[in-house]
Design a protein around this motif. Structure first.
Motif, PDB file in Angstrom:
ATOM      1  N   PHE A  44       1.087  -1.097  -0.010  1.00 18.99           N
ATOM      2  CA  PHE A  44       0.034  -0.056  -0.035  1.00 18.99           C
ATOM      3  C   PHE A  44       0.905   1.192   0.021  1.00 18.99           C
ATOM      4  O   PHE A  44       2.048   1.055   0.246  1.00 18.99           O
ATOM      5  N   THR A  45       0.175   2.427  -0.415  1.00 15.21           N
ATOM      6  CA  THR A  45       1.089   3.685  -0.657  1.00 15.21           C
ATOM      7  C   THR A  45       0.284   4.739   0.261  1.00 15.21           C
ATOM      8  O   THR A  45      -1.028   4.846   0.102  1.00 15.21           O
ATOM      9  N   LEU A  46       1.130   5.579   0.986  1.00 11.79           N
ATOM     10  CA  LEU A  46       0.305   6.686   1.847  1.00 11.79           C
ATOM     11  C   LEU A  46       0.491   7.806   0.825  1.00 11.79           C
ATOM     12  O   LEU A  46       0.948   7.651  -0.250  1.00 11.79           O
ATOM     13  N   ASP A  47      -0.603   8.536   1.314  1.00 14.47           N
ATOM     14  CA  ASP A  47      -0.782   9.986   0.452  1.00 14.47           C
ATOM     15  C   ASP A  47       0.654  10.605   0.191  1.00 14.47           C
ATOM     16  O   ASP A  47       0.515  11.331  -0.944  1.00 14.47           O
ATOM     17  N   ASN A  48       1.633  10.491   1.059  1.00 13.26           N
ATOM     18  CA  ASN A  48       2.807  11.173   0.878  1.00 13.26           C
ATOM     19  C   ASN A  48       3.866  10.586   0.071  1.00 13.26           C
ATOM     20  O   ASN A  48       5.002  10.941  -0.089  1.00 13.26           O
ATOM     21  N   GLY A  49       3.230   9.363  -0.637  1.00 11.55           N
ATOM     22  CA  GLY A  49       4.113   8.625  -1.633  1.00 11.55           C
ATOM     23  C   GLY A  49       4.742   7.418  -0.913  1.00 11.55           C
ATOM     24  O   GLY A  49       5.741   6.697  -1.510  1.00 11.55           O
ATOM     25  N   LEU A  50       4.978   7.282   0.535  1.00  8.09           N
ATOM     26  CA  LEU A  50       5.852   6.225   1.218  1.00  8.09           C
ATOM     27  C   LEU A  50       5.139   4.859   0.667  1.00  8.09           C
ATOM     28  O   LEU A  50       3.815   4.619   0.694  1.00  8.09           O
ATOM     29  N   THR A  51       5.847   3.979   0.003  1.00  8.85           N
ATOM     30  CA  THR A  51       5.694   2.733  -0.542  1.00  8.85           C
ATOM     31  C   THR A  51       5.777   1.785   0.822  1.00  8.85           C
ATOM     32  O   THR A  51       6.811   1.803   1.267  1.00  8.85           O
ATOM     33  N   VAL A  52       4.799   1.055   1.230  1.00  8.82           N
ATOM     34  CA  VAL A  52       4.879  -0.030   2.126  1.00  8.82           C
ATOM     35  C   VAL A  52       4.449  -1.382   1.746  1.00  8.82           C
ATOM     36  O   VAL A  52       3.423  -1.681   1.039  1.00  8.82           O
ATOM     37  N   LEU A  53       5.570  -2.298   2.163  1.00  5.56           N
ATOM     38  CA  LEU A  53       5.436  -3.826   1.902  1.00  5.56           C
ATOM     39  C   LEU A  53       5.238  -4.627   3.206  1.00  5.56           C
ATOM     40  O   LEU A  53       5.942  -4.301   3.966  1.00  5.56           O
ATOM     41  N   ALA A 236      -1.049  -6.602   6.859  1.00 11.01           N
ATOM     42  CA  ALA A 236      -1.354  -5.267   6.291  1.00 11.01           C
ATOM     43  C   ALA A 236      -2.395  -4.615   7.339  1.00 11.01           C
ATOM     44  O   ALA A 236      -2.259  -3.493   7.498  1.00 11.01           O
ATOM     45  N   ALA A 237      -3.429  -5.481   7.751  1.00 11.40           N
ATOM     46  CA  ALA A 237      -4.292  -4.815   8.464  1.00 11.40           C
ATOM     47  C   ALA A 237      -3.940  -4.248   9.818  1.00 11.40           C
ATOM     48  O   ALA A 237      -4.438  -2.971  10.068  1.00 11.40           O
ATOM     49  N   GLN A 238      -3.053  -4.831  10.219  1.00  7.66           N
ATOM     50  CA  GLN A 238      -2.324  -4.107  11.686  1.00  7.66           C
ATOM     51  C   GLN A 238      -1.506  -3.338  11.355  1.00  7.66           C
ATOM     52  O   GLN A 238      -1.432  -2.173  12.129  1.00  7.66           O
ATOM     53  N   ALA A 239      -0.769  -3.291  10.188  1.00  3.59           N
ATOM     54  CA  ALA A 239       0.528  -2.481   9.814  1.00  3.59           C
ATOM     55  C   ALA A 239      -0.062  -1.117   9.351  1.00  3.59           C
ATOM     56  O   ALA A 239       0.452   0.090   9.811  1.00  3.59           O
ATOM     57  N   LYS A 240      -1.198  -0.989   8.592  1.00  2.00           N
ATOM     58  CA  LYS A 240      -1.598   0.219   8.081  1.00  2.00           C
ATOM     59  C   LYS A 240      -2.082   1.477   9.090  1.00  2.00           C
ATOM     60  O   LYS A 240      -1.551   2.571   8.750  1.00  2.00           O
ATOM     61  N   PRO A 241      -2.722   1.206  10.148  1.00  2.00           N
ATOM     62  CA  PRO A 241      -3.029   2.334  11.233  1.00  2.00           C
ATOM     63  C   PRO A 241      -1.655   2.623  11.618  1.00  2.00           C
ATOM     64  O   PRO A 241      -1.411   3.832  12.039  1.00  2.00           O
ATOM     65  N   LEU A 242      -0.713   1.745  12.083  1.00  2.00           N
ATOM     66  CA  LEU A 242       0.635   2.046  12.684  1.00  2.00           C
ATOM     67  C   LEU A 242       1.451   2.908  11.583  1.00  2.00           C
ATOM     68  O   LEU A 242       2.149   3.916  12.157  1.00  2.00           O
ATOM     69  N   VAL A 243       1.516   2.372  10.438  1.00  2.00           N
ATOM     70  CA  VAL A 243       2.564   3.300   9.649  1.00  2.00           C
ATOM     71  C   VAL A 243       1.684   4.603   9.202  1.00  2.00           C
ATOM     72  O   VAL A 243       2.549   5.551   9.389  1.00  2.00           O
ATOM     73  N   GLU A 244       0.366   4.536   9.220  1.00  2.00           N
ATOM     74  CA  GLU A 244      -0.210   6.041   8.968  1.00  2.00           C
ATOM     75  C   GLU A 244      -0.149   6.815  10.283  1.00  2.00           C
ATOM     76  O   GLU A 244       0.212   8.007  10.123  1.00  2.00           O
ATOM     77  N   LYS A 245      -0.062   6.380  11.386  1.00  2.00           N
ATOM     78  CA  LYS A 245      -0.066   7.108  12.640  1.00  2.00           C
ATOM     79  C   LYS A 245       1.326   7.906  12.590  1.00  2.00           C
ATOM     80  O   LYS A 245       1.582   8.986  13.015  1.00  2.00           O
ATOM     81  N   TRP A 246       2.441   7.156  12.282  1.00  2.00           N
ATOM     82  CA  TRP A 246       3.676   7.891  12.538  1.00  2.00           C
ATOM     83  C   TRP A 246       4.475   8.235  11.277  1.00  2.00           C
ATOM     84  O   TRP A 246       5.290   9.335  11.422  1.00  2.00           O
ATOM     85  N   PHE A 247       3.889   7.857   9.820  1.00  2.00           N
ATOM     86  CA  PHE A 247       4.386   8.239   8.792  1.00  2.00           C
ATOM     87  C   PHE A 247       3.558   9.267   7.992  1.00  2.00           C
ATOM     88  O   PHE A 247       3.956  10.136   7.253  1.00  2.00           O
ATOM     89  N   GLY A 248       2.296   9.021   8.313  1.00  2.00           N
ATOM     90  CA  GLY A 248       1.450   9.780   7.561  1.00  2.00           C
ATOM     91  C   GLY A 248       1.297  11.251   7.573  1.00  2.00           C
ATOM     92  O   GLY A 248       1.168  11.749   6.627  1.00  2.00           O
ATOM     93  N   SER A 249       1.993  12.016   8.527  1.00  2.00           N
ATOM     94  CA  SER A 249       1.901  13.494   8.592  1.00  2.00           C
ATOM     95  C   SER A 249       3.317  13.978   7.975  1.00  2.00           C
ATOM     96  O   SER A 249       3.253  15.109   7.939  1.00  2.00           O
TER      97      SER A 249
END
Length: 556
Positions: A44-53, A236-249
């Motif tokens: 998945f990819t965050l709105d800021n462009g970070l690619t996550v595997l 991925a379901a567990q990872a998405k909110p954690l990655v969004e929390k710390w990298f999303g902003s």
């Protein structure tokens, strides 16, 4: 990625065929072994462009956190060589919300397999943490991605310039330590992104200012130029909110311009003679060949392994064992994105005739290029290297685990499943394909370097200060299921409180595999622990006797 390793696990039936023909009849082909290798993952990819595997592996309560930036020494313009490696050091010196030594935090959360490395095509940082410390690791990685600049001081910069300068001196002063500069500077023309070494020049490092370093970071270390891999006790379901929390902003960074560099060819053969404080003469043969995405790179990797990469390679058998004119040989391919390096070298026997060895080396090489490897040689190379790579995939992180395979494929060729294609290429290789690649690429002009015992030329360098390194030494990390879906993610949060470090939430419970036990008819006890992450079997035999059982008059 195709790579040369020092420790091999070769359990394929095809490897054993020469010694145990009876086994070969029932052994599965190497291609069947490759079919059993998969690293299923979601993307998945965050709105800021970070690619996550994200790869799920529940065999242990740990998660590999590996972040790869698309910046290496190839991105450095003239006058700023060594910046990527220097900044790798600086990013271990603390961020705005995690001040101090980065390794003090990783020790506190129980991280293992942790380091950071820089090479021509990338900079990466990695650690493996208990599942309960995953959020701590994400906090640290995100803080140095998005909140680093105000923590970079002139004192830290000067300190790390000194450390990197000392690393360069240590490497340069090794036997044959100046050869790599001749190789890159000669094989790659001025203006090519691989023309200079990753360590850079002391002049450029010493001249680096605080503004230079901050601008370098702003230009290259945005989330849109990074890949984050999480592999282990997570989905991925567990990872998405954690990655969004710390990298999303974190704001999207500048767009890094793509590098386009054709494979260079020398206009004519070049011969260089160097002197060094070495015990014997070393002879090199070098070419630049296609980059790692090209099938010819795999074919040439096989060619070099059969020539001088196996313990019973052609060069070993002829020059070391039979003719005994050299004391050591090797041949290998180092793969990069914009071209790979073929290296063949031979250490002349002390007191031997270097000219005669060079001539004989070229004769062997010419015959090899003309006739190609045998089917048995290709099979041995494929079996041994596939076994090595599969064995490495038992790990989720570190220098060669599953996180590395996914990240490198995504970063280098835009395909996180590229590891599978490379294994399939190795398994399906044919002698005629290998021969064709050699005849295409190794009949071009060659770089011949000879290093003879003697006094080095005057070594020029600037006074580049001194410093005390934090953390551990770096080392290059080498590279290793179709159609991973691109999953949409909620819009980034406007603010995330970073005033308090997210401490680990306890110690995860360990679930050890069940150990089965039996006894053979002759009394040998057998213990078996079943694990199915990779298609390998580890066998260890222990005897209840050691040097303590030696008779007093027959020690050893």
């Amino acid at each position: 990625m195709i790579r040369k390793l020092t420790l091999a696990l070769m359990m394929s039936g095809s490897v054993l065929a020469a010694q145990a023909p009876a086994f070969a009849q029932s052994a599965a082909p190497v291609s069947k072994l490759v079919e059993a290798v998969n690293i299923p993952h979601e993307k998945f990819t965050l709105d800021n462009g970070l690619t996550v595997l994200v790869h799920e592996d529940r065999k242990a309560p740990i998660v590999a956190v590996s972040i790869w930036y698309g910046v290496g020494s190839k991105n450095e313009p003239k006058g700023k060589t060594g910046y990527a490696h220097l900044f790798e050091h600086i990013m271990f010196n603390g961020s705005e919300n995690a001040p101090g030594d980065y390794f003090e935090y990783t020790k506190k959360i129980g991280a293992t397999d942790l380091n950071g490395t820089t090479w021509l095509d990338r900079t990466n940082y990695f650690q493996t943490v208990p599942t309960t410390a995953l959020e701590s690791a994400l906090f640290l990685e995100s803080d140095r991605m998005g909140f680093l600049l105000n923590a970079v001081t002139k004192e830290k910069l000067d300190n790390q310039i000194g450390v990197v300068s000392n690393e360069k001196r240590q490497g340069d002063n090794q036997p044959f330590g100046l050869v790599s500069y001749k190789q890159s500077g000669t094989l790659f023309p001025a203006g090519h992104p691989y023309h200079h070494s990753t360590i850079g020049s002391l002049e450029d490092l010493s001249a680096a200012s605080l503004d230079d370093m901050k601008n370098w970071f702003i230009d290259h270390y945005g989330p849109n130029n990074a890949i984050l891999v999480l592999a282990g006790d997570i989905n991925a379901a567990q990872a998405k909110p954690l990655v969004e929390k710390w990298f999303g902003s974190i704001k999207r960074g500048k767009q890094v311009a793509p590098v386009n560099a054709p494979v260079p060819t020398l206009e004519k053969d070049i011969k260089i003679v160097m002197k060094d404080k070495v015990p014997t003469t070393r002879i090199y043969r070098n070419w630049v060949v296609p980059g790692l995405a090209d099938p010819d790179a795999n074919a040439l990797f096989i060619a070099m392994s059969a020539l001088g990469g196996l313990s019973s390679s052609r060069l070993d058998n002829i020059l070391v064992r039979q003719e005994q004119s050299v004391v050591g040989v090797s041949a290998y391919l180092i793969p990069f994105v914009h071209g790979s390096l073929v290296n063949i070298q031979a250490d002349v026997k002390p007191g031997g005739d270097a000219d005669a060895v060079a001539k004989r080396l070229d004769e062997i090489l010419a015959d090899y290029i003309k006739t190609g490897p045998t089917a048995e040689e290709v099979q041995r190379v494929a079996a041994s290297n596939i076994a090595q790579q599969i064995d490495g995939l038992e790990q989720v992180g570190g220098f060669g685990g599953k996180a590395v395979a996914l990240a490198e494929g995504e970063l280098y060729v835009g395909d996180s499943s590229f590891y599978k294609k490379e294994l399939e290429r190795l398994a399906s290789a044919k002698p005629e394909t290998v021969k064709a690649a050699m005849q295409k690429w190794l009949t071009r002009p060659v770089l011949e370097i000879r290093v003879e015992p003697g006094e080095r030329e005057a070594y020029k360098e600037v006074a580049a200060g001194s410093g005390s390194r934090t953390g551990t030494l770096t080392a290059p990390a080498f590279y290793a299921p179709p159609g991973a879906d691109d999953v949409s993610v909620p819009a980034p949060m406007a603010f995330q409180d970073r005033s308090k470090f997210p401490e680990p939430t306890g110690t995860p419970a360990l679930d050890f595999p069940t150990v089965e036990e039996t006894t053979l008819s002759n009394g040998i006890k057998v213990f078996f622990a079943r694990r199915a992450a990779v298609p390998t079997v580890r066998v260890a035999v222990s005897f209840n006797a050691g040097y303590a059982a030696d008779p007093a008059d027959k020690r050893g």
